[in-house]
Design a protein around this motif. Structure first.
Motif, mmCIF file in Angstrom:
data_model
loop_
_atom_site.group_PDB
_atom_site.id
_atom_site.type_symbol
_atom_site.label_atom_id
_atom_site.label_comp_id
_atom_site.label_asym_id
_atom_site.label_seq_id
_atom_site.Cartn_x
_atom_site.Cartn_y
_atom_site.Cartn_z
ATOM 1 N N GLN A 1 -35.009 7.375 -102.773
ATOM 2 C CA GLN A 1 -34.214 7.309 -101.544
ATOM 3 C C GLN A 1 -32.723 7.319 -101.889
ATOM 4 O OE1 GLN A 1 -35.730 7.246 -98.403
ATOM 5 N NE2 GLN A 1 -33.706 7.546 -97.556
ATOM 6 N N GLU B 1 -29.917 10.159 -100.742
ATOM 7 C CA GLU B 1 -28.700 9.808 -100.001
ATOM 8 C C GLU B 1 -27.455 10.268 -100.754
ATOM 9 O OE1 GLU B 1 -28.521 8.723 -96.888
ATOM 10 O OE2 GLU B 1 -30.708 8.698 -96.812
ATOM 11 N N LYS C 1 -27.167 14.019 -100.528
ATOM 12 C CA LYS C 1 -26.792 14.384 -99.164
ATOM 13 C C LYS C 1 -25.287 14.218 -98.965
ATOM 14 C CE LYS C 1 -27.998 12.480 -94.879
ATOM 15 N NZ LYS C 1 -28.957 11.777 -94.038
ATOM 16 N N GLU C 2 -24.734 13.118 -99.476
ATOM 17 C CA GLU C 2 -23.292 12.884 -99.358
ATOM 18 C C GLU C 2 -22.515 13.924 -100.145
ATOM 19 O OE1 GLU C 2 -22.628 8.819 -100.488
ATOM 20 O OE2 GLU C 2 -23.843 8.068 -98.823
#
Length: 179
Positions: free
Chosen positions: A131, A135, A138-139
């Motif tokens: 996870q 994240e 994605k950033e």
């Protein structure tokens, strides 16, 4: 009730019967089925993303939208649907169980909304990530998308400035002068 009222009531019923006997055909665009599938995928625990590739993700970030159809391909017939998709799963999850959930959700939602039978669901696991990795990636992607958007905006402004300069020069040359 008068005979006039009864007659009117029967005509209304007859009109409704006529509508149900109308001919025609109901079809679904691939995008409709892709959207149903994409929205349904939000129900799957352990599924991080349906992957549409780098450029699709960048385009979504620039336009500030979530394209739920990215990474989902469908073939839609008159009675049946086939689905192909690329996914990213969460590390440590039972991927076979995720696949079974995907098949169940897609089959149920497509059937419920369209009455089409889903005859094939092919899923390619493109990556697994924690996870935290997901994240972070994605950033990073959002940062790159913002850089691309800024660069594109800057170049657009430069081009507009050059066009305006050209128009001003053309207007100056076309003005009637005193001879």
């Amino acid at each position: 009730m008068t005979t006039e009222q009864t007659s009117t009531g029967n005509n209304s019923f007859q009109a409704m019967e006529d509508r149900s006997q109308a001919s025609g055909e109901l079809t679904f665009n691939d995008k409709v089925i892709q959207k149903i599938v994409g929205i349904a995928m939000e129900q799957i625990d352990g599924l991080l993303n349906v992957q549409g590739g780098f450029f699709s993700s960048v385009a979504d970030r620039i336009s500030n939208t979530e394209n739920v159809t990215a990474g989902i391909d469908t073939e839609v017939g008159k009675k049946q649907v086939a689905v192909d998709m690329q996914i990213i799963c969460e590390y440590g999850r039972d991927i076979s169980e995720i696949y079974e959930q995907i098949k169940q959700v897609i089959t149920t939602e497509v059937k419920k909304m369209t009455r089409l039978d889903v005859i094939e669901i092919n899923v390619n696991v493109a990556d697994i990530q924690t996870q935290e990795e997901y994240e972070q990636n994605k950033e990073t992607l959002e940062d790159k998308a913002n850089e691309i958007a800024d660069y594109t905006s800057e170049k657009t402004e430069q081009a507009a400035g050059k066009i305006n300069e050209g128009l001003e020069k053309a207007e100056t040359k076309n003005k009637p002068g005193v001879e």
